[in-house]
Design a protein around this motif. Structure first.
Motif, PDB file in Angstrom:
ATOM      1  N   ALA A  70       0.832  -1.197   0.000  1.00  0.00           N
ATOM      2  CA  ALA A  70       0.000   0.000   0.000  1.00  0.00           C
ATOM      3  C   ALA A  70       0.873   1.257   0.000  1.00  0.00           C
ATOM      4  O   ALA A  70       0.551   2.241  -0.678  1.00  0.00           O
ATOM      5  N   THR A  71       1.985   1.216   0.728  1.00  0.00           N
ATOM      6  CA  THR A  71       2.905   2.349   0.760  1.00  0.00           C
ATOM      7  C   THR A  71       3.499   2.597  -0.624  1.00  0.00           C
ATOM      8  O   THR A  71       3.650   3.748  -1.051  1.00  0.00           O
ATOM      9  N   GLN A  74       0.865   4.307  -2.581  1.00  0.00           N
ATOM     10  CA  GLN A  74       0.770   5.698  -2.137  1.00  0.00           C
ATOM     11  C   GLN A  74       1.868   6.530  -2.787  1.00  0.00           C
ATOM     12  O   GLN A  74       1.616   7.649  -3.255  1.00  0.00           O
ATOM     13  N   ALA A  78       1.406   9.629  -5.273  1.00  0.00           N
ATOM     14  CA  ALA A  78       1.930  10.940  -4.897  1.00  0.00           C
ATOM     15  C   ALA A  78       2.810  11.493  -6.007  1.00  0.00           C
ATOM     16  O   ALA A  78       2.709  12.675  -6.369  1.00  0.00           O
ATOM     17  N   ALA A  99      -3.139  13.660   1.639  1.00  0.00           N
ATOM     18  CA  ALA A  99      -2.843  12.362   2.253  1.00  0.00           C
ATOM     19  C   ALA A  99      -2.786  12.411   3.775  1.00  0.00           C
ATOM     20  O   ALA A  99      -2.720  11.370   4.412  1.00  0.00           O
ATOM     21  N   TRP A 101      -0.265  13.886   5.476  1.00  0.00           N
ATOM     22  CA  TRP A 101       1.139  13.760   5.806  1.00  0.00           C
ATOM     23  C   TRP A 101       1.729  15.131   6.107  1.00  0.00           C
ATOM     24  O   TRP A 101       1.120  16.155   5.835  1.00  0.00           O
ATOM     25  N   MET A 109       7.950  10.768  -0.147  1.00  0.00           N
ATOM     26  CA  MET A 109       7.083   9.803  -0.845  1.00  0.00           C
ATOM     27  C   MET A 109       7.054  10.084  -2.345  1.00  0.00           C
ATOM     28  O   MET A 109       7.034   9.148  -3.152  1.00  0.00           O
TER      29      MET A 109
END
Length: 124
Positions: A70-71, A74, A78, A99, A101, A109
């Motif tokens: 999932a990261t 992401q 991004a 997000a 963050w 990211m």
């Protein structure tokens, strides 16, 4: 890579914007739900500690793998949102806001996502 910081108590940031909460994953998707039961992948119903340890270890490994994947998605998203070729591109601040963050984490990211895209992206 550092993980995003948890939301402050109350679920709102300094500006009053509400944080999104992750979906609760407390039971096996598709398993029948019994009213009034609190279960976590049926671990609490296991009597044999060896079986419980084995199943809990499997679950922990699966959740770690899912979180890593999932990261990666992401990061790719991004990077795509921040791509300067997009007419509607977002700044790192915009990505961070969307997000939930910090701006510094969004920059990291975006860089990570750019490296994944350059290497062929996230593979299914």
């Amino acid at each position: 890579m550092n993980e995003p910081q948890p939301a402050p108590e109350g679920g709102r940031d300094e500006g009053g914007a509400r944080y999104r909460r992750p979906a609760a994953l407390l039971f096996e998707p598709g398993a029948p739900v019994e009213e009034g039961t609190d279960r976590f992948f049926d671990l609490e119903s296991m009597d044999d500690p060896r079986l419980m340890l084995a199943r809990a270890t499997e679950l922990a490994q699966a959740f770690r793998a899912a979180a890593d994947r999932a990261t990666e998605f992401q990061a790719v998203a991004a990077a795509q949102l921040a791509d300067p070729r997009r007419f509607d591109r977002l700044t790192p601040e915009g990505v961070a806001e969307q997000a939930g963050w910090t701006e510094d984490y969004a920059r990291k990211m975006i860089e990570y996502g750019e490296s994944l895209i350059a290497g062929g992206g996230v593979k299914p």
